[in-house]
Design a protein around this motif. Structure first.
Motif, PDB file in Angstrom:
ATOM      1  N   THR B 378       0.792  -1.237   0.000  1.00  0.00           N
ATOM      2  CA  THR B 378       0.000   0.000   0.000  1.00  0.00           C
ATOM      3  C   THR B 378       0.827   1.291   0.000  1.00  0.00           C
ATOM      4  O   THR B 378       0.623   2.148  -0.874  1.00  0.00           O
ATOM      5  N   THR B 381       2.523   1.769  -3.288  1.00  0.00           N
ATOM      6  CA  THR B 381       1.597   2.108  -4.380  1.00  0.00           C
ATOM      7  C   THR B 381       1.349   3.608  -4.432  1.00  0.00           C
ATOM      8  O   THR B 381       1.364   4.228  -5.504  1.00  0.00           O
ATOM      9  N   GLY B 382       1.122   4.178  -3.250  1.00  0.00           N
ATOM     10  CA  GLY B 382       0.896   5.623  -3.190  1.00  0.00           C
ATOM     11  C   GLY B 382       2.066   6.383  -3.784  1.00  0.00           C
ATOM     12  O   GLY B 382       1.898   7.268  -4.643  1.00  0.00           O
ATOM     13  N   LYS B 384       4.254   5.356  -5.855  1.00  0.00           N
ATOM     14  CA  LYS B 384       4.331   5.123  -7.306  1.00  0.00           C
ATOM     15  C   LYS B 384       3.414   6.080  -8.053  1.00  0.00           C
ATOM     16  O   LYS B 384       3.797   6.685  -9.064  1.00  0.00           O
ATOM     17  N   GLN B 385       2.164   6.211  -7.560  1.00  0.00           N
ATOM     18  CA  GLN B 385       1.224   7.099  -8.252  1.00  0.00           C
ATOM     19  C   GLN B 385       1.705   8.534  -8.219  1.00  0.00           C
ATOM     20  O   GLN B 385       1.832   9.197  -9.251  1.00  0.00           O
ATOM     21  N   TYR B 386       1.990   9.027  -7.014  1.00  0.00           N
ATOM     22  CA  TYR B 386       2.245  10.467  -6.884  1.00  0.00           C
ATOM     23  C   TYR B 386       3.571  10.897  -7.491  1.00  0.00           C
ATOM     24  O   TYR B 386       3.657  11.907  -8.202  1.00  0.00           O
ATOM     25  N   GLY B 388       5.038   9.327  -9.759  1.00  0.00           N
ATOM     26  CA  GLY B 388       4.798   9.152 -11.189  1.00  0.00           C
ATOM     27  C   GLY B 388       4.086  10.344 -11.783  1.00  0.00           C
ATOM     28  O   GLY B 388       4.404  10.822 -12.884  1.00  0.00           O
ATOM     29  N   MET B 389       3.098  10.846 -11.039  1.00  0.00           N
ATOM     30  CA  MET B 389       2.340  11.972 -11.536  1.00  0.00           C
ATOM     31  C   MET B 389       3.201  13.217 -11.639  1.00  0.00           C
ATOM     32  O   MET B 389       3.100  13.986 -12.613  1.00  0.00           O
ATOM     33  N   GLN B 392       5.132  13.012 -14.631  1.00  0.00           N
ATOM     34  CA  GLN B 392       4.313  13.215 -15.815  1.00  0.00           C
ATOM     35  C   GLN B 392       3.969  14.674 -16.023  1.00  0.00           C
ATOM     36  O   GLN B 392       3.338  15.030 -17.005  1.00  0.00           O
ATOM     37  N   PHE B 394       2.136  16.572 -13.767  1.00  0.00           N
ATOM     38  CA  PHE B 394       0.874  16.972 -13.162  1.00  0.00           C
ATOM     39  C   PHE B 394       1.042  18.191 -12.271  1.00  0.00           C
ATOM     40  O   PHE B 394       0.091  18.922 -12.025  1.00  0.00           O
ATOM     41  N   TYR B 410      11.573   7.060  -7.682  1.00  0.00           N
ATOM     42  CA  TYR B 410      10.623   6.164  -8.348  1.00  0.00           C
ATOM     43  C   TYR B 410      11.223   4.771  -8.531  1.00  0.00           C
ATOM     44  O   TYR B 410      10.584   3.757  -8.233  1.00  0.00           O
TER      45      TYR B 410
END
Lengths: 125, 602
Positions: B378, B381-382, B384-386, B388-389, B392, B394, B410
């Motif tokens: 868990t 995962t968080g 990885k998303q953030y 990653g964003m 990207q 964001f 990352y």
């Protein structure tokens, strides 16, 4: 290709994940709605009528498998389902596939890029 | 069925735990002891049955003897009546009487019945004259009894055989046993049977004879006192017989039919007093307590002691005799059956409980694995998303310096996730928790998917990654989740171990039985002696060039196990410095699994 935005419903109880997914998918020009447990998910499935649903397996009140069980055949036809989990339990995975999920992914596997690719592939099926 | 045992049954199972045979043994013992009561009963009944049977048999023997002697009494009494009725009875009359007498019907011809005249010594000549008148030749009274006043002589005897003739003139009172019986007859005024006397002990068994006397008093009425009787005594009607012969005739066949042996003694049981012994004496065997008995028979003042030995087998019927044995046999059979039944019940129940416990343990293991996996994934995962964003864009444009740092974060996170995955898979594999779910799957599509997903990674390094697949779908019965992992693992390895920009190809073909996936790279290759090793757990390729490559070394081991489970194989060909090709063969249809070293269920 429809001019309307394609709709995605995210059913996930972990808000940090669902928020991240929402941000990522909205940037890709999808219309995104969120639900935080199975019951809410079913409700929004009916009202929002998404093209794709990201469905977490372990949730309070009604879990992912329960949602799949309660979906109508029409809903299953109209909405592709990608099942998400971080538990990776064989039984759950089998159940999900049996009940009509298109794909199962481990949440920790999908980077933002992966997520978008996956959605694009699955939504067009 | 999850029936939980209560406190008491738990105690019993505890006992059973020490020895599985203990409770059944106790139960069987209880059953056996319960049958002890009916067994005792049966034994008791048998005993009284035997007693009754013996009683009735001995009574019938006694009855036979009593009847015989009653017949004697009748016969002798009729003789007395004859003497009383007629003043002068002649020899001929005696013969006639006993030839035709109705009472003789039951009595054999050779039975002696005679008349002993009693007289005072001085009247001897009278008797001699009488005898002469009757036609007796060479009649003389013998033996002489010097002391006594009274003498006697046989004057009549029937039947008149030569043997019997020699008794005519015999002074029977000179014999002690006859005298004793004669005196007794006067005292009791009734018939008397003689007893074996001491003096007869030199005559051998079989030769002894006994005599039964009935007194004849002159005056019928005045016979009250002893004195009167002595005064009035005329003589005796008697019969003489050999008891051994008589008893043999009476009892031998009965003893054979009724299966007993008998000894008859006069007065006391001692060898010198033996009157008769059945000829089966040594043949009959029996249990002391139940089948041997002694009875006394009273016969006209004499007592005969009868010593019986019954044959156990015949006293009561075989079925009656075996009743106690049958009861105990039934008891033992029953308790054995109960033992076996209880034992099997306990075995089964123990097995059930064990299986229940095992299932609970398995469930706990599952829960632990799933919890561990979730908790570890868990947070990662968080990130990885953030992260990653951010990468990207964001959160706005990312400058190169920021990008560098973010990518490091990352990548670190990715490595962590990868390790978590591998460890969890391995744990599942080792504990046998992996169950394959095989469904017909299109391998073409699967390969295309995997290749597409890995494109991002490939292009980062500059590799060319492509799928070479047939136009039509290629179906195989596989667990797509597992095979996907296998493909991802090998492709990812190919990408890792190709240093410069290289080419990785995933080619799908088939033969009659197998689908064949060949993953070829232009990487560093694997040395000949390392080819087997890399499939082992925790082995990684260690060369100078792979120093920067991360990995736990679990991947290929896992991939190999999973492919084996499908009934397939992974092989490789490699040239160091040129490249490696992994060849995965998967059976298209269900095949028999060769037993492997791990305990995975299918």
């Amino acid at each position: 290709m429809s001019k309307l935005k394609q709709k995605i419903l995210i059913v996930e109880d972990d808000t940090s994940i669902s928020e991240a997914y929402q941000m990522i998918l909205e940037k890709e020009n999808y219309q995104v709605a969120c639900a935080y447990d199975g019951n809410e998910g079913l409700k929004k499935l009916g009202s929002f009528n998404p093209d794709l649903m990201l469905l977490d397996l372990r949730m309070p009140h009604l879990d992912g498998v329960g949602v799949l069980e309660k979906m109508t055949p029409k809903q299953k036809k109209d909405t592709s389902v990608i099942v998400l989990s971080n538990y990776d339990m064989q039984k759950e995975i089998d159940e999900a596939y049996k009940l009509g999920a298109t794909r199962y992914i481990l949440k920790s596997w999908a980077s933002p890029v992966d997520l978008v690719q996956l959605v694009k592939r699955s939504i067009s099926e | 069925m999850t029936k939980q045992p209560n406190r008491y049954t738990k105690k019993i199972y505890e006992l059973a735990g020490r020895s599985l045979y203990f409770p059944p043994f106790i139960v069987a013992l209880v059953v056996l002891s319960v049958t002890l009561l009916p067994w005792q009963n049966a034994r008791h009944n048998l005993l009284s049955s035997q007693q009754k049977a013996i009683d009735s048999k001995t009574k019938s023997v006694e009855a036979v003897i009593q009847n015989k002697f009653n017949d004697y009494e009748n016969k002798l009494s009729s003789g007395v009546a004859l003497m009383r009725a007629n003043q002068d009875v002649t020899k001929q009359q005696w013969q006639d009487f006993f030839n035709t007498s109705a009472t003789t019907e039951n009595i054999a011809d050779n039975e002696i019945i005679g008349y002993l005249k009693v007289f005072e010594k001085q009247n001897k000549s009278e008797i001699e004259q009488f005898a002469m008148s009757q036609g007796y030749k060479d009649f003389y009274i013998h033996p002489d009894t010097p002391g006594d006043q009274l003498s006697s002589s046989v004057i009549f005897v029937h039947p008149l055989s030569n043997n019997n003739m020699s008794t005519v003139g015999l002074n029977m009172l000179a014999q002690n046993d006859t005298k004793e019986a004669a005196m007794r007859a006067i005292t009791t005024a009734s018939p008397a049977l003689s007893k074996l006397s001491e003096s007869d002990s030199d005559s051998s068994y079989g030769d002894e004879s006994l005599i039964m006397l009935v007194p004849n008093f002159a005056n019928k009425t005045k016979n009250v006192t002893q004195e009167q009787r002595r005064q009035n005594l005329q003589g005796y009607v008697y019969t003489q017989f050999q008891p051994s012969q008589l008893l043999d005739e009476l009892l031998q066949s009965q003893s054979r039919q009724q299966h007993f042996s008998l000894q008859v003694y006069s007065e006391e049981i001692k060898p010198s007093n033996l009157l008769y012994q059945t000829n089966n004496y040594n043949d009959i065997e029996g249990d002391e307590r139940n089948s041997k008995t002694t009875r006394g028979v009273s016969l006209f003042g004499a007592t005969w002691k009868m010593s019986y030995q019954f044959d156990d087998k015949y006293v009561v019927s075989t079925s009656e005799r075996s009743a106690p044995t049958v009861v105990i046999a039934i008891g033992m059979t029953l308790s054995m059956l109960v033992f076996l039944a209880t034992l099997s019940f306990f075995k089964r129940r123990t097995k059930e409980l064990q299986e229940q416990k095992d299932a609970e343990v398995d469930l706990a293991k599952d829960e632990l694995l799933s919890l561990a996996s979730h908790q570890m994934r868990t947070p990662a995962t968080g990130v990885k998303q953030y992260v990653g964003m951010v990468l990207q864009g964001f959160a706005g444009e990312v400058d190169p310096a920021q990008r560098l740092l973010l990518e490091k974060a990352y990548d670190g996170n990715e490595r962590q996730l990868h390790v978590i995955n591998q460890i969890l898979q391995l744990a599942k594999l080792e504990s046998g928790r992996i169950v394959l779910a095989k469904h017909p799957t299109d391998l073409k599509k699967l390969i295309e998917d995997v290749v597409e997903e890995q494109q991002a990674v490939a292009s980062e390094v500059g590799h060319s990654l492509k799928a070479v697949v047939p136009k039509q779908p290629l179906m195989a019965k596989i667990d797509q989740h597992m095979i996907r992992m296998v493909l991802e693992n090998i492709v990812s390895n190919a990408l890792k171990y190709t240093l410069k920009a290289g080419t990785i190809t995933v080619k799908l073909t088939q033969n009659k039985q197998y689908a064949i996936i060949a993953i070829a790279d232009t990487g560093i290759g694997i040395a000949e002696n390392k080819k087997e090793e890399i499939f082992k757990q925790f082995t990684r390729l260690h060369t100078n060039q792979t120093a920067g490559v991360s990995g736990t070394g679990i991947g290929l081991y896992l991939a190999n196990q999973l492919v084996n489970l499908h009934g397939g194989t992974i092989e490789l060909t490699s040239t160091e410095g040129k490249g490696t090709t992994f060849i995965i063969k998967l059976p298209k249809r269900q095949m028999k699994i060769k037993p492997s070293s791990s305990n995975i269920s299918n």
